[in-house]
Write a protein that holds these residues in place. Sequence first.
Motif, PDB file in Angstrom:
ATOM      1  N   LYS A  32       0.774  -1.124  -0.035  1.00 28.37           N
ATOM      2  CA  LYS A  32      -0.044  -0.022   0.263  1.00 28.37           C
ATOM      3  C   LYS A  32       1.010   1.239  -0.139  1.00 28.37           C
ATOM      4  CE  LYS A  32      -3.774  -2.458   0.557  1.00 28.37           C
ATOM      5  NZ  LYS A  32      -4.577  -2.626  -0.889  1.00 28.37           N
ATOM      6  N   LYS A  33       0.429   2.323  -0.687  1.00 34.70           N
ATOM      7  CA  LYS A  33       1.390   3.589  -0.855  1.00 34.70           C
ATOM      8  C   LYS A  33       0.724   4.338   0.424  1.00 34.70           C
ATOM      9  CE  LYS A  33       3.305   6.769  -4.316  1.00 34.70           C
ATOM     10  NZ  LYS A  33       4.131   6.819  -3.157  1.00 34.70           N
ATOM     11  N   VAL A  34       1.734   4.849   1.367  1.00 32.90           N
ATOM     12  CA  VAL A  34       1.601   5.518   2.444  1.00 32.90           C
ATOM     13  C   VAL A  34       2.290   6.776   2.627  1.00 32.90           C
ATOM     14  CG1 VAL A  34       1.635   4.934   5.134  1.00 32.90           C
ATOM     15  CG2 VAL A  34       1.385   3.122   3.636  1.00 32.90           C
ATOM     16  N   LEU A  35       1.595   7.581   3.288  1.00 26.55           N
ATOM     17  CA  LEU A  35       2.057   8.937   3.732  1.00 26.55           C
ATOM     18  C   LEU A  35       2.185   8.972   5.168  1.00 26.55           C
ATOM     19  CD1 LEU A  35       3.543  11.711   2.893  1.00 26.55           C
ATOM     20  CD2 LEU A  35       1.254  12.738   2.804  1.00 26.55           C
ATOM     21  N   LEU A  36       3.021   9.462   5.795  1.00 28.11           N
ATOM     22  CA  LEU A  36       2.976   9.549   7.165  1.00 28.11           C
ATOM     23  C   LEU A  36       3.501  10.998   7.535  1.00 28.11           C
ATOM     24  CD1 LEU A  36       4.920   7.320  10.025  1.00 28.11           C
ATOM     25  CD2 LEU A  36       4.280   9.875  10.149  1.00 28.11           C
ATOM     26  N   ILE A  37       2.346  11.499   8.114  1.00 28.13           N
ATOM     27  CA  ILE A  37       2.614  12.960   8.422  1.00 28.13           C
ATOM     28  C   ILE A  37       3.116  13.225  10.101  1.00 28.13           C
ATOM     29  CG2 ILE A  37       1.530  15.325   8.700  1.00 28.13           C
ATOM     30  CD1 ILE A  37      -0.469  14.613   6.454  1.00 28.13           C
ATOM     31  N   ASP A  38       3.969  13.802  10.202  1.00 28.70           N
ATOM     32  CA  ASP A  38       4.438  13.688  11.677  1.00 28.70           C
ATOM     33  C   ASP A  38       3.878  15.176  12.062  1.00 28.70           C
ATOM     34  OD1 ASP A  38       5.564  13.769  14.377  1.00 28.70           O
ATOM     35  OD2 ASP A  38       7.547  13.191  13.431  1.00 28.70           O
ATOM     36  N   ALA A  39       2.758  15.060  13.053  1.00 24.59           N
ATOM     37  CA  ALA A  39       2.382  16.359  13.594  1.00 24.59           C
ATOM     38  C   ALA A  39       2.478  16.528  15.090  1.00 24.59           C
ATOM     39  CB  ALA A  39       0.798  16.235  13.435  1.00 24.59           C
ATOM     40  N   ASP A  40       3.615  16.224  15.551  1.00 21.98           N
ATOM     41  CA  ASP A  40       4.034  16.123  17.031  1.00 21.98           C
ATOM     42  C   ASP A  40       5.354  16.851  16.881  1.00 21.98           C
ATOM     43  OD1 ASP A  40       4.889  15.690  19.481  1.00 21.98           O
ATOM     44  OD2 ASP A  40       4.829  13.452  19.681  1.00 21.98           O
ATOM     45  N   PRO A  41       5.505  18.022  17.719  1.00 22.44           N
ATOM     46  CA  PRO A  41       6.740  18.553  17.766  1.00 22.44           C
ATOM     47  C   PRO A  41       7.859  17.891  18.376  1.00 22.44           C
ATOM     48  CG  PRO A  41       5.182  19.913  18.820  1.00 22.44           C
ATOM     49  CD  PRO A  41       4.404  18.696  18.567  1.00 22.44           C
ATOM     50  N   GLN A  42       7.977  16.741  18.902  1.00 22.57           N
ATOM     51  CA  GLN A  42       8.932  15.730  19.425  1.00 22.57           C
ATOM     52  C   GLN A  42       9.499  15.120  18.253  1.00 22.57           C
ATOM     53  OE1 GLN A  42       7.775  13.763  23.234  1.00 22.57           O
ATOM     54  NE2 GLN A  42       5.934  14.422  22.668  1.00 22.57           N
ATOM     55  N   ALA A  43       8.965  15.076  17.220  1.00 19.54           N
ATOM     56  CA  ALA A  43       9.470  14.546  15.982  1.00 19.54           C
ATOM     57  C   ALA A  43      10.082  13.342  16.001  1.00 19.54           C
ATOM     58  CB  ALA A  43      10.569  15.472  15.460  1.00 19.54           C
ATOM     59  N   SER A  79      11.837   3.046   4.335  1.00 25.63           N
ATOM     60  CA  SER A  79      10.621   2.301   4.451  1.00 25.63           C
ATOM     61  C   SER A  79      10.170   1.952   2.876  1.00 25.63           C
ATOM     62  CB  SER A  79       9.551   2.388   5.499  1.00 25.63           C
ATOM     63  OG  SER A  79       9.962   2.109   6.737  1.00 25.63           O
ATOM     64  N   PRO A  80       9.872   0.675   2.475  1.00 27.69           N
ATOM     65  CA  PRO A  80       9.192   0.594   1.159  1.00 27.69           C
ATOM     66  C   PRO A  80       7.921   1.077   1.036  1.00 27.69           C
ATOM     67  CG  PRO A  80      10.062  -1.512   1.966  1.00 27.69           C
ATOM     68  CD  PRO A  80      10.446  -0.563   3.017  1.00 27.69           C
ATOM     69  N   ASN A  81       7.479   1.937   0.109  1.00 29.85           N
ATOM     70  CA  ASN A  81       6.314   2.385   0.046  1.00 29.85           C
ATOM     71  C   ASN A  81       5.828   3.564   0.874  1.00 29.85           C
ATOM     72  OD1 ASN A  81       5.615   1.061  -2.497  1.00 29.85           O
ATOM     73  ND2 ASN A  81       5.243  -0.842  -1.301  1.00 29.85           N
ATOM     74  N   VAL A  82       6.858   4.037   1.854  1.00 30.35           N
ATOM     75  CA  VAL A  82       6.513   5.101   2.742  1.00 30.35           C
ATOM     76  C   VAL A  82       7.112   6.226   2.536  1.00 30.35           C
ATOM     77  CG1 VAL A  82       6.338   5.306   5.211  1.00 30.35           C
ATOM     78  CG2 VAL A  82       5.930   3.021   4.602  1.00 30.35           C
ATOM     79  N   ASP A  83       6.311   7.473   2.565  1.00 33.14           N
ATOM     80  CA  ASP A  83       6.741   8.619   2.407  1.00 33.14           C
ATOM     81  C   ASP A  83       6.318   9.403   3.679  1.00 33.14           C
ATOM     82  OD1 ASP A  83       7.731   8.513  -0.250  1.00 33.14           O
ATOM     83  OD2 ASP A  83       5.902   9.191  -1.118  1.00 33.14           O
ATOM     84  N   LEU A  84       7.006  10.502   4.071  1.00 33.65           N
ATOM     85  CA  LEU A  84       6.721  11.111   4.986  1.00 33.65           C
ATOM     86  C   LEU A  84       6.912  12.743   4.978  1.00 33.65           C
ATOM     87  CD1 LEU A  84       7.336  11.282   8.349  1.00 33.65           C
ATOM     88  CD2 LEU A  84       9.851  11.394   7.818  1.00 33.65           C
ATOM     89  N   ILE A  85       6.058  13.358   5.939  1.00 34.37           N
ATOM     90  CA  ILE A  85       6.238  14.804   5.933  1.00 34.37           C
ATOM     91  C   ILE A  85       6.712  14.970   7.246  1.00 34.37           C
ATOM     92  CG2 ILE A  85       4.774  16.962   6.088  1.00 34.37           C
ATOM     93  CD1 ILE A  85       2.774  16.037   4.005  1.00 34.37           C
ATOM     94  N   PRO A  86       8.034  15.436   7.362  1.00 31.92           N
ATOM     95  CA  PRO A  86       8.597  15.446   8.688  1.00 31.92           C
ATOM     96  C   PRO A  86       8.372  16.587   9.836  1.00 31.92           C
ATOM     97  CG  PRO A  86       9.903  16.299   6.901  1.00 31.92           C
ATOM     98  CD  PRO A  86       8.684  15.929   6.407  1.00 31.92           C
ATOM     99  N   SER A  87       8.591  16.362  11.168  1.00 37.81           N
ATOM    100  CA  SER A  87       8.384  17.542  11.931  1.00 37.81           C
ATOM    101  C   SER A  87       9.615  17.964  12.226  1.00 37.81           C
ATOM    102  CB  SER A  87       7.638  16.824  13.086  1.00 37.81           C
ATOM    103  OG  SER A  87       7.207  17.726  14.163  1.00 37.81           O
ATOM    104  N   HIS A  88       9.526  19.108  13.137  1.00 39.58           N
ATOM    105  CA  HIS A  88      10.670  19.500  13.634  1.00 39.58           C
ATOM    106  C   HIS A  88      10.422  20.349  15.208  1.00 39.58           C
ATOM    107  CE1 HIS A  88      13.994  22.639  14.032  1.00 39.58           C
ATOM    108  NE2 HIS A  88      14.613  21.720  13.676  1.00 39.58           N
ATOM    109  N   ILE A  89      11.181  20.961  16.013  1.00 44.42           N
ATOM    110  CA  ILE A  89      10.905  21.167  17.074  1.00 44.42           C
ATOM    111  C   ILE A  89      10.040  22.815  16.657  1.00 44.42           C
ATOM    112  CG2 ILE A  89      12.785  22.573  17.616  1.00 44.42           C
ATOM    113  CD1 ILE A  89      10.635  20.941  20.334  1.00 44.42           C
ATOM    114  N   ASP A  90      10.348  23.376  15.687  1.00 43.08           N
ATOM    115  CA  ASP A  90       9.706  24.756  15.254  1.00 43.08           C
ATOM    116  C   ASP A  90       8.119  24.401  15.404  1.00 43.08           C
ATOM    117  OD1 ASP A  90      12.164  25.368  14.907  1.00 43.08           O
ATOM    118  OD2 ASP A  90      12.014  25.821  12.625  1.00 43.08           O
ATOM    119  N   LEU A  91       7.644  23.152  15.278  1.00 40.47           N
ATOM    120  CA  LEU A  91       6.128  22.901  15.201  1.00 40.47           C
ATOM    121  C   LEU A  91       5.443  23.413  16.506  1.00 40.47           C
ATOM    122  CD1 LEU A  91       4.064  21.733  13.250  1.00 40.47           C
ATOM    123  CD2 LEU A  91       4.323  19.705  14.092  1.00 40.47           C
TER     124      LEU A  91
END
Length: 257
Positions: A32-43, A79-91
């Motif tokens: 399955k094609k997956v996008l993970l969005i990290d919405a936690d400032p702890q990243a 990770s195969p088929n996994v994309d990411l929108i990363p987080s940072h402490i700026d969040l």
Amino acid sequence: MGKIIAIANQKGGVGKTTTTVNLAASLGVLEKKVLLIDADPQANATSGLGIDVESVESGTYQLLEHSKTAKDTIIATESPNVDLIPSHIDLVAIEIELVDKDEREYMMKKAITELKDSYDYILIDCAPSLGLLTLNALTAADSVIIPIQCEYFALEGLGKLLNTIKSIQKIHNPELDIEGMLLTMYDSRLRLSNQVVEEVRKHFADMVFDTIIQRNVRLSEAPSYGESIIKYDASSKGATNYLNLANEVVKKNMEMA
């Protein structure tokens, strides 16, 4: 059309990030094609997928303030088929910055709607709070997975979260559904663990996933290597648990389609 699933619980340490990272990796293994969005400032989801948080130049912060398009914030992972929108402490700053904005609860929804056709699943790792970040995630999501730790205070705060979900359904997102409650950190040797499982199943019946995530040393070690459990030790109990969960999620969504 992809499905957006938020993984949320305002209680910390219940296995939210572990679940988001390993469910994403397991769905990827199931092609399955997956996008993970990290919405936690702890990243932690960002570092858990092997991305150096300090090197993040654009991610969830830029996505929410709309200074970058969603596609500009996506990075590939190992990770195969996994994309990411990363987080940072700026969040951390975004909650203060969004407070005066119109439709502040809809910033994520507006930013990621265009991505739904590109992925089978979009998973959002929420911060351990019921603040504006989590509100944005739940407003953007089609459903929510609630990890529940098999420990004494497991049900504490659950009522508050369910009330938040109800008010989001009423005001911001009438389509929001509960994908399921996930029992985590289960130790079959402890009577307390078994009591929590019994209690949660009695109260919530069909809303609880059949899969239970067991306590597993390899599962705890994997993030320190920047790897999902699938990559770190595919033969471990933790990997089996998360693959079972991924299969359960896929099956459930095929039945509903």
